[in-house]
Enzyme design. Structure first.
Site, PDB file in Angstrom:
ATOM      1  N   HIS A  73      -6.959  13.514 -17.399  1.00  0.00           N
ATOM      2  CA  HIS A  73      -5.755  13.345 -16.590  1.00  0.00           C
ATOM      3  C   HIS A  73      -4.703  14.381 -16.976  1.00  0.00           C
ATOM      4  O   HIS A  73      -4.049  14.976 -16.111  1.00  0.00           O
ATOM      5  CB  HIS A  73      -5.222  11.918 -16.795  1.00  0.00           C
TER       6      HIS A  73
ATOM      7  N   GLU B 250      -5.550  17.736 -15.566  1.00  0.00           N
ATOM      8  CA  GLU B 250      -5.176  17.796 -14.150  1.00  0.00           C
ATOM      9  C   GLU B 250      -3.704  18.208 -13.998  1.00  0.00           C
ATOM     10  O   GLU B 250      -3.362  19.082 -13.202  1.00  0.00           O
ATOM     11  CB  GLU B 250      -5.426  16.437 -13.492  1.00  0.00           C
TER      12      GLU B 250
ATOM     13  N   HIS C 255     -19.491  -7.847   4.781  1.00  0.00           N
ATOM     14  CA  HIS C 255     -19.180  -8.285   6.141  1.00  0.00           C
ATOM     15  C   HIS C 255     -19.235  -9.810   6.237  1.00  0.00           C
ATOM     16  O   HIS C 255     -18.350 -10.444   6.830  1.00  0.00           O
ATOM     17  CB  HIS C 255     -20.158  -7.659   7.132  1.00  0.00           C
ATOM     18  N   LEU C 256     -20.261 -10.429   5.646  1.00  0.00           N
ATOM     19  CA  LEU C 256     -20.417 -11.872   5.733  1.00  0.00           C
ATOM     20  C   LEU C 256     -19.487 -12.609   4.769  1.00  0.00           C
ATOM     21  O   LEU C 256     -18.793 -13.556   5.149  1.00  0.00           O
ATOM     22  CB  LEU C 256     -21.868 -12.262   5.449  1.00  0.00           C
TER      23      LEU C 256
ATOM     24  N   GLY D 240     -16.776 -11.597   3.347  1.00  0.00           N
ATOM     25  CA  GLY D 240     -15.369 -11.362   3.656  1.00  0.00           C
ATOM     26  C   GLY D 240     -14.965 -11.740   5.066  1.00  0.00           C
ATOM     27  O   GLY D 240     -13.815 -11.532   5.457  1.00  0.00           O
TER      28      GLY D 240
ATOM     29  N   GLY E 205     -13.746 -15.490  10.355  1.00  0.00           N
ATOM     30  CA  GLY E 205     -13.895 -16.331  11.542  1.00  0.00           C
ATOM     31  C   GLY E 205     -14.371 -17.735  11.204  1.00  0.00           C
ATOM     32  O   GLY E 205     -14.523 -18.114  10.032  1.00  0.00           O
TER      33      GLY E 205
ATOM     34  N   LEU F 178      -8.783 -13.693   1.612  1.00  0.00           N
ATOM     35  CA  LEU F 178     -10.015 -13.384   0.876  1.00  0.00           C
ATOM     36  C   LEU F 178     -10.467 -11.986   1.255  1.00  0.00           C
ATOM     37  O   LEU F 178     -10.421 -11.609   2.430  1.00  0.00           O
ATOM     38  CB  LEU F 178     -11.118 -14.398   1.209  1.00  0.00           C
TER      39      LEU F 178
ATOM     40  N   LYS G 160      -2.293  14.787  15.406  1.00  0.00           N
ATOM     41  CA  LYS G 160      -3.723  14.891  15.100  1.00  0.00           C
ATOM     42  C   LYS G 160      -4.559  13.909  15.901  1.00  0.00           C
ATOM     43  O   LYS G 160      -5.767  14.087  16.061  1.00  0.00           O
ATOM     44  CB  LYS G 160      -3.965  14.625  13.605  1.00  0.00           C
TER      45      LYS G 160
ATOM     46  N   LEU H 245      -4.342  10.100  18.718  1.00  0.00           N
ATOM     47  CA  LEU H 245      -3.585   9.341  19.705  1.00  0.00           C
ATOM     48  C   LEU H 245      -2.478   8.517  19.052  1.00  0.00           C
ATOM     49  O   LEU H 245      -1.355   8.441  19.573  1.00  0.00           O
ATOM     50  CB  LEU H 245      -4.534   8.416  20.489  1.00  0.00           C
TER      51      LEU H 245
END
Length: 954
Positions: A64, A67, A293-294, A296, A299, A316, A861, A863
């Site tokens: 670091h 850098e 996907h499931l 988290g 629905g 969550l 850049k 819409l």
């Protein structure tokens, strides 16, 4: 010389840029060239495959610190700020970050000046100086950066996880560094820090482990020539990229519960972490994407839906929390309610019941779920919008370390394979024996026996009992606790029609919307997408009404929007999964509603949202009210533990906008006394009395746009309020001071925010201010931050309060100096500035004028950037859609004398209408002098709304 390493790179069909992947023959540097003849900003990024996991044991934080030091001069360009001066005077900027396995450097610059920037940038990696005096000063910057993060729960939790892994694994290292690790400890061992830096740079900064991205308006062959000329000099030591075999967490470190005391009072969270094999090499099938996907999902039937139903959780999230070349980790993070905190074992059982459902034969891994995610991802890539060139370059440089050249653009998005066996393999990692469980709450304060070394986080660590592990291992959806859990329904919001409408767009202006409706209750603006040709739309809606005239109104508006978010989540979440996003928020102007994404089903989402707004009173029950009221209370509490500079900026707004912005303490007091009836009354009044302002921008017809306004008006049938919100801004006398104690007594940082208030101004004066700010921005950072090391955060900007009141803002956050001293140093800088400007050559002054003009004229850049530009001037009711272009026209012929005269009038010490907001940490309290004014505030006049006849569509 260079060789092409990939014949074709998979790119989005909408992407009109050219790409070429090459390797320099001189040193094996891998480069991605991007030619975009339309760009007005060029950019480059270098990702070096070394991070803080490679820090030597005797100097934690060295990667670091290295850098930081590369910015401090090179043999070819020895002046410390030569690189930043060049970028600033040509409309550019730069930054860098150090991660676990990579360090990434990046910049942007006006497209006409790429070559000079590349020349300077390349020298970072060829011949940095690491000067002793620069080393000493920049150590302070690293230490201040660490001090800034000491009261951040995010940084504290990361280091706590690192401290609990195997001592032998480099993940355990302290990557930030501070004065102790980089100065005091090496000195005790007789080590020379500069020599350590030189050795680290030589050991790891080898061209063969670097990935470079260059984006410019030049042709690919011209970019290749620039690359060969300037980057062939980087040494190639032919090193192997650092690897870190072995697992950081083994059986001894896992199956544990952490009880952690947070900084913020409002935190109640549960985090479940599951270490796994590395996943970067599995990008073709992305098995963890299926699982996140499931797990988290939000629905019906999801983990979160059941937890909310029980009143145990508010939020969550799930997904990869660590991703390294040799291992990764998957985390499930849950924001708990007070009741959820009392039922943590049951919350965890629900999580495992859902995971076991995915594993079971009755449900199993479903190809249709994979296909839905793959379809959405393919659409995202197909219609990928352009983004800021520097952000694009830095992300691609990082991506090049993980993906083969032909997939460097598409790899992060596209699903190439369905592999249920691999998904099943990853599901095996989700078990109590392979879990680190962390519960975070202030309830543990005073009960802990452990303290983390670097951040001082207090915690306990205990073995998970056999009883709990057995309970969780046996959790099922058939049990009482798992009842209601189910796989998600098929998503009916996924777009399938991407037809581009013509709408007579060729006859519409390309740089401003047109007025379709203008009557007593509604003003509707419309612009087709005749710039980017995307099947997308942005619908921006403002219900101008009173949401901020008192703390009570402000809090009710927040409660209303958060409760609405809850009752609409079933359908808004599915839409967001299909890249159709919506939001309802409040501001000092009223309620704002946005719908953005693919236009195919945007009207369906809008109708559902508006209907839900109207029906909210019937959806509200006592449990939901109590849960959201508690959630808002915790948000207010958490803000008191934000960074001091955030408290300073918020205080500036409260001082400036006294009839619209309110102290957090006033909001907290108002919240205590509210009940459901107050909200129902607020909702009824707000949705029946408002003035509607709408912008429809994108792939919709004028009739479609009118339908948007009709949907809202027909649902609410509003009347015009007796009065609309007035954007009043306080007019300050000279040298107004607002001093207060930092709310977090454990934060050692103080902050100064200076506001040089100027008021409403015409285009010419706006142009002078824009140029003055540009001229002082780089020297302010160089002198106050780099040279004087006053603090890690030094920032200047032009600030607008209300609709049109302009000010120059200067901010410093410091753990070393009090605000009174900081103000004296800013004053000294401002006193020196006229002489610096006076001595600037005509050529240099003209360069800066050109840079400001280019920045003001920078192309949108995508819409949403274009929409935001229009919506901002609609919101503030100036309706000057060409404002930035007009200011640029004025900047072109601003003289140095005008800038100096303006400075003398508005900023010079004896003239300035200056507001000094001073935030004192506990270590600087002895310097604080409270000053409260009892004088009745004066306000700037409200601007008159301009005539809009010229904008109406014929």
């Amino acid at each position: 010389m260079a060789t092409r390493i990939c014949e074709s790179i998979e790119s989005s069909p909408q992407d009109d840029r050219e790409y070429k992947a090459i390797q320099l023959m001189e040193n094996q540097l891998t480069v991605l060239l991007i030619s975009d003849p339309t760009t007005d900003k060029a950019a480059a990024a270098m990702d070096v495959r070394v991070g803080h996991l490679s820090d030597p044991d005797e100097a934690p934080g060295l990667a670091h610190f290295c850098e930081h030091m590369l910015f401090m001069g090179t043999e070819k360009y020895p002046d410390e700020n030569d690189y930043n001066v060049y970028l600033s005077s040509h409309g550019g900027s730069s930054n860098a970050y150090t991660d676990m396995e990579s360090t990434n450097y990046h910049f942007d610059v006006s497209s006409d000046n790429l070559e000079g920037a590349l020349d300077r940038f390349a020298q970072f990696f060829i011949a940095p100086l690491f000067q002793p005096d620069s080393t000493e000063r920049e150590l302070q910057a690293v230490d201040s950066e660490h001090a800034k993060n000491l009261q951040s729960d995010v940084w504290r939790n990361l280091q706590l996880a690192k401290s609990l892994c195997r001592d032998s694994h480099p993940f355990s290292k302290f990557g930030s560094g501070n004065l102790v690790t980089l100065k005091e400890e090496p000195a005790k061992r007789g080590l020379d820090l500069r020599q350590l830096l030189l050795k680290f740079h030589k050991d790891y900064y080898s061209a063969n482990v670097m990935k470079l991205v260059i984006l410019g308006k030049e042709s690919l062959s011209e970019l290749e020539s620039l690359c060969v000329e300037y980057f062939s000099g980087i040494a190639n030591y032919d090193i192997a990229a650092p690897v870190f075999p072995g697992e950081p967490f083994g059986p001894t470190q896992l199956s544990k519960q952490l009880s952690v005391v947070p900084v913020r009072d409002g935190v109640r969270s549960l985090d479940l972490q599951f270490p796994m094999r590395e996943i970067d090499s599995l990008y073709l099938c992305k098995p963890t994407r299926y699982l996140s996907h499931l797990i988290g999902h939000e629905g019906a039937g999801s983990i979160l839906a059941i937890l909310k139903e029980k009143g145990w959780a508010n939020e969550l999230s799930s997904g990869e929390s660590r991703s390294c070349s040799d291992w990764s980790a998957f985390s499930i993070s849950i924001e708990l309610t007070a009741e959820g905190l009392e039922n943590v074992p049951q919350v965890v059982e629900i999580v495992f019941s859902y995971i076991h459902m995915i594993q079971s034969d009755n449900y199993g891994i479903q190809e249709w779920i994979h296909n839905e995610s793959a379809t959405v991802a393919a659409c995202q890539f197909r219609f990928l919008s352009k983004r800021n060139p520097m952000d694009y370059a830095l992300s691609l440089a990082s991506t090049m370390q993980m993906y083969p050249p032909h997939h460097v653009l598409a790899g992060p998005y596209q699903f190439y394979k369905y592999d249920p066996e691999l998904i099943a393999e990853f599901l095996k990692y989700f078990n109590p024996e392979n879990m680190l469980m962390q519960v975070t709450s202030k309830m543990f304060e005073g009960t802990t026996s452990c303290k983390e070394q670097w951040y001082g986080t207090e915690y306990n660590i205990d073995e998970l009992s056999t009883e709990l592990r057995t309970q969780w291992s046996n959790g099922t959806v058939e049990s009482d606790i798992g009842k209601g859990l189910a796989l998600p329904e098929r998503n009916d919001m996924i777009a399938s029609d991407f037809t581009l409408l013509k709408n007579g767009a060729e006859n519409m202006p390309k740089n401003e919307p047109r007025l379709l409706l203008d009557n007593d209750i509604c003003r509707l603006w419309y612009k087709p997408d005749n710039v980017f040709d995307m099947p997308k739309v942005n619908i921006m809606v403002l219900l101008r009404t009173d949401t901020c005239s008192a703390p009570k109104q402000n809090v009710l508006a927040l409660l209303y929007t958060q409760i609405l978010q809850e009752v609409t989540n079933d359908f808004t979440y599915l839409a967001s999964m299909a890249s159709l996003h919506s939001n309802v928020s409040h501001s000092s102007r009223g309620l704002e509603l946005t719908v953005s994404g693919y236009n195919h089903k945007a009207h369906i989402l809008l109708k559902r949202l508006v209907k839900a707004m109207a029906e909210l009173p019937s959806s509200l029950d006592a449990n939901l009210w109590d849960r959201i009221k508690d959630k808002v209370s915790k948000q207010y509490e958490n803000f008191l533990f934000a960074q001091p500079y955030q408290h300073g900026i918020y205080a500036v707004d409260v001082c400036c906008e006294q009839t619209m912005k309110w102290k957090i303490e006033d909001k907290q007091e108002a919240l205590k006394n509210l009940d459901m009836e107050d909200l129902l009354t607020f909702a009824k009044h707000t949705l029946s009395e408002f003035y509607l302002e709408v912008l429809v921008h994108g792939n919709l017809s004028p009739n479609d746009a009118k339908e948007v306004a009709t949907i809202i008006i027909d649902e609410f049938i509003p009347t015009l309020p007796s009065s609309l919100p007035q954007q009043l801004v306080t007019k300050f006398p000279q040298n107004t001071v607002h001093a207060f104690e930092e709310p977090n007594p454990n934060n050692t940082n103080s902050c100064l925010v200076l506001l040089y208030q100027m008021g409403p101004m015409d285009l010419r004066v706006n142009a002078i201010l824009a140029l003055l700010h540009h001229l002082l921005q780089e020297p302010a950072f160089n002198e106050l931050r780099t040279q004087e090391q006053l603090g890690y955060i030094v920032h200047t900007s032009i600030k607008t309060n209300g609709n049109d009141v302009k000010s120059l803002l200067c901010l410093i956050q410091s753990d070393s100096y009090d605000p009174v001293y900081l103000e004296s140093r800013v004053d000294a800088f401002m006193e020196r500035l006229p002489e610096k400007l006076q001595s600037m050559s005509t050529e240099e002054f003209e360069k800066n004028i050109h840079a400001v003009c280019q920045t003001l004229r920078e192309k949108d850049k995508n819409l949403f950037e274009e929409t935001s530009k229009y919506w901002n001037v609609i919101m503030n009711q100036t309706y000057l859609f060409q404002r930035l272009e007009n200011i640029a026209d004025q900047v072109k012929n601003v003289s140095k004398e005008e800038v100096l005269e303006f400075f003398e009038k508005e900023i010079a010490k004896n003239q300035a209408k200056k507001l000094s907001v001073q935030v004192f940490s506990s270590q600087h309290l002895d310097k604080m002098v409270k000053s409260e004014s009892n004088v009745s505030p004066q306000y700037f006049p409200i601007p008159v709304i301009p005539e809009l006849e010229t904008y109406k569509m014929m």
